[in-house]
Design a protein around this motif. Structure first.
Motif, PDB file in Angstrom:
ATOM      1  N   LEU A  52       0.824  -1.211   0.000  1.00 16.44           N
ATOM      2  CA  LEU A  52       0.000   0.000   0.000  1.00 16.44           C
ATOM      3  C   LEU A  52       0.860   1.263   0.000  1.00 16.44           C
ATOM      4  O   LEU A  52       0.491   2.274  -0.602  1.00 16.44           O
ATOM      5  CB  LEU A  52      -0.942   0.007   1.203  1.00 16.44           C
ATOM      6  CG  LEU A  52      -2.127  -0.955   1.127  1.00 16.44           C
ATOM      7  CD1 LEU A  52      -2.880  -0.975   2.455  1.00 16.44           C
ATOM      8  CD2 LEU A  52      -3.058  -0.576  -0.014  1.00 16.44           C
ATOM      9  N   VAL A  55       1.942   1.754  -3.629  1.00 24.07           N
ATOM     10  CA  VAL A  55       0.798   2.162  -4.457  1.00 24.07           C
ATOM     11  C   VAL A  55       0.384   3.591  -4.133  1.00 24.07           C
ATOM     12  O   VAL A  55       0.162   4.417  -5.032  1.00 24.07           O
ATOM     13  CB  VAL A  55      -0.385   1.186  -4.267  1.00 24.07           C
ATOM     14  CG1 VAL A  55      -1.655   1.729  -4.901  1.00 24.07           C
ATOM     15  CG2 VAL A  55      -0.041  -0.179  -4.856  1.00 24.07           C
ATOM     16  N   CYS A  58       2.882   6.149  -5.473  1.00 26.28           N
ATOM     17  CA  CYS A  58       2.779   6.294  -6.934  1.00 26.28           C
ATOM     18  C   CYS A  58       1.528   7.061  -7.333  1.00 26.28           C
ATOM     19  O   CYS A  58       1.569   7.913  -8.223  1.00 26.28           O
ATOM     20  CB  CYS A  58       2.785   4.913  -7.598  1.00 26.28           C
ATOM     21  SG  CYS A  58       4.373   4.076  -7.488  1.00 26.28           S
ATOM     22  N   VAL A  59       0.400   6.781  -6.664  1.00 26.05           N
ATOM     23  CA  VAL A  59      -0.856   7.475  -6.979  1.00 26.05           C
ATOM     24  C   VAL A  59      -0.739   8.959  -6.642  1.00 26.05           C
ATOM     25  O   VAL A  59      -1.124   9.827  -7.442  1.00 26.05           O
ATOM     26  CB  VAL A  59      -2.035   6.821  -6.228  1.00 26.05           C
ATOM     27  CG1 VAL A  59      -3.272   7.704  -6.279  1.00 26.05           C
ATOM     28  CG2 VAL A  59      -2.340   5.453  -6.819  1.00 26.05           C
TER      29      VAL A  59
END
Length: 192
Positions: A52, A55, A58-59
């Motif tokens: 997480l 992720v 990166c988001v």
């Protein structure tokens, strides 16, 4: 952009403002979460949290980058009547306006640790890292264009690239008290 005096905040500082609180609250809640065995167990929680973290980072880094680049490309020169908001004021205003949201996010991350230890806290920390990286990317845009990017404070309340933002304004690299990327400017006399 309109006539008369109005305040401008650095785009990179607005992006960077949540990075510190998200990082530290995420690390703290992940630390608390490691102390709780949770339903899934610590090992699974930490592995899920690591995924997480990546992720979320990166988001946060990728979100609206095209919009930021378009606004930077179409930026116009700031007039003489603008008021350049200090870095500390921009950060303080952002954090003051969202302190309850940050507290609720921290408490939610700690509560999730009773199910999946440390995962939500690591995701919060990842968001902070992603926003910090985006501020550095904006600093690269500023250095490449040899300008600093500014946004009107009245239109950047939600985001420096939100719908109310009609465009950015630019100044020279020496304007304001923040370096490209939104970090504190190191003065020549401050070095040992």
């Amino acid at each position: 952009m309109g006539r008369g005096a109005y305040a401008l905040a650095r785009v990179a500082v607005v992006v960077r403002a949540p990075a510190g609180p998200l990082w530290w609250l995420g690390v703290l809640s992940a630390g608390v979460g490691v102390l709780v065995p949770g339903l899934t167990g610590r090992r699974i929680g930490v592995l899920a949290g690591a995924a997480l973290f990546i992720v979320a980072a990166c988001v946060a880094f990728a979100a609206r980058r095209r919009r930021y680049a378009e606004l930077a490309l179409g930026a116009s020169r700031a007039g003489r009547s603008v008021i350049l908001q200090d870095r500390a004021v921009t950060i303080r205003n952002w954090r003051r306006n969202r302190r309850w949201w940050l507290a609720a996010a921290f408490l939610a991350a700690v509560a999730v640790s009773f199910v999946v230890p440390a995962a939500a806290g690591m995701a919060m920390a990842g968001l902070g890292v992603g926003l910090w990286a985006k501020a550095l990317w904006l600093g690269g845009l500023e250095r490449a264009g040899e300008v600093l990017l500014w946004v009107r404070t009245d239109s950047a309340r939600g985001s420096a690239a939100g719908k109310p933002v009609r465009g950015y304004l630019t100044t020279g690299l020496s304007a304001g008290d923040a370096a490209p990327g939104g970090s504190k400017r190191v003065r020549a006399g401050a070095r040992g």
